[in-house]
Motif scaffolding. Structure first.
Motif, PDB file in Angstrom:
ATOM      1  N   THR A   1       6.094   7.595  12.295  1.00 10.63           N
ATOM      2  CA  THR A   1       5.818   8.428  11.118  1.00 10.63           C
ATOM      3  C   THR A   1       6.355   7.762   9.855  1.00 10.63           C
ATOM      4  OG1 THR A   1       5.799  10.455  12.421  1.00 10.63           O
ATOM      5  CG2 THR A   1       6.239  10.687  10.058  1.00 10.63           C
ATOM      6  N   ALA A   2       7.553   7.197   9.925  1.00  9.88           N
ATOM      7  CA  ALA A   2       8.148   6.523   8.759  1.00  9.88           C
ATOM      8  C   ALA A   2       7.336   5.296   8.353  1.00  9.88           C
ATOM      9  CB  ALA A   2       9.595   6.131   9.062  1.00  9.88           C
ATOM     10  N   ILE A   3       6.875   4.530   9.330  1.00  5.45           N
ATOM     11  CA  ILE A   3       6.038   3.359   9.022  1.00  5.45           C
ATOM     12  C   ILE A   3       4.774   3.797   8.296  1.00  5.45           C
ATOM     13  CG2 ILE A   3       4.561   1.571  10.036  1.00  5.45           C
ATOM     14  CD1 ILE A   3       6.672   1.398  12.323  1.00  5.45           C
ATOM     15  N   GLU A   4       4.113   4.806   8.841  1.00  4.87           N
ATOM     16  CA  GLU A   4       2.858   5.263   8.250  1.00  4.87           C
ATOM     17  C   GLU A   4       3.048   5.896   6.878  1.00  4.87           C
ATOM     18  OE1 GLU A   4       1.292   7.602  11.484  1.00  4.87           O
ATOM     19  OE2 GLU A   4       0.223   5.844  12.265  1.00  4.87           O
ATOM     20  N   ALA A   5       4.238   6.406   6.589  1.00  4.80           N
ATOM     21  CA  ALA A   5       4.518   7.027   5.297  1.00  4.80           C
ATOM     22  C   ALA A   5       5.021   6.032   4.259  1.00  4.80           C
ATOM     23  CB  ALA A   5       5.548   8.142   5.466  1.00  4.80           C
ATOM     24  N   ASP A   6       5.318   4.812   4.676  1.00  4.56           N
ATOM     25  CA  ASP A   6       5.856   3.796   3.767  1.00  4.56           C
ATOM     26  C   ASP A   6       4.692   3.053   3.117  1.00  4.56           C
ATOM     27  OD1 ASP A   6       6.972   1.521   2.558  1.00  4.56           O
ATOM     28  OD2 ASP A   6       8.520   1.333   4.108  1.00  4.56           O
ATOM     29  N   PRO A   7       4.425   3.312   1.828  1.00  4.12           N
ATOM     30  CA  PRO A   7       3.248   2.705   1.188  1.00  4.12           C
ATOM     31  C   PRO A   7       3.313   1.177   1.092  1.00  4.12           C
ATOM     32  CG  PRO A   7       4.633   3.757  -0.455  1.00  4.12           C
ATOM     33  CD  PRO A   7       5.204   4.124   0.894  1.00  4.12           C
ATOM     34  N   ASP A   8       4.502   0.608   1.205  1.00  4.31           N
ATOM     35  CA  ASP A   8       4.624  -0.847   1.108  1.00  4.31           C
ATOM     36  C   ASP A   8       4.206  -1.567   2.382  1.00  4.31           C
ATOM     37  OD1 ASP A   8       5.518  -0.848  -1.541  1.00  4.31           O
ATOM     38  OD2 ASP A   8       7.583  -0.490  -0.905  1.00  4.31           O
TER      39      ASP A   8
END
Length: 101
Positions: A26-33
């Motif tokens: 979830t954190a990866i997918e939410a990280d726009p970078d």
């Protein structure tokens, strides 16, 4: 494209393990970078204990960004705990792959 395969054995609480994996993805997918630049997959082997993680990324900048994030540090610590020490990690270059999912 660079990649890593991580393996370890885990036979603890499945809900805790799955929660840690879900939070990381979830954190990866939410990280726009890095969204769309870093792909992560996790599997449980047929023996029910061996855990296999595959990560792939497009550039050193993507990996550097990921590894600098608090969510990565939390996840890496969790994996070490699940594995009972450092897991086996093998870096690699992806030279060919199929298309599709």
């Amino acid at each position: 494209m660079r990649g890593i395969t991580i393996t370890y054995s885990y036979d603890g609480d499945e809900a805790i393990w799955r929660s840690a994996i879900a939070a990381f993805i979830t954190a990866i997918e939410a990280d726009p970078d890095i969204a769309g630049k870093f792909v992560y997959q996790v599997a449980v082997a047929d023996d029910g204990k061996t855990r296999i993680h595959w990560g792939r990324w497009d550039s050193t900048d993507t990996l550097t960004h990921l590894q600098s994030q608090p969510y990565f540090k939390t996840f890496a610590s969790s994996i070490k705990d699940f594995a009972g020490g450092p897991p086996t990690a093998t870096g690699h270059d992806v030279t060919q792959k199929t298309t599709g999912w």
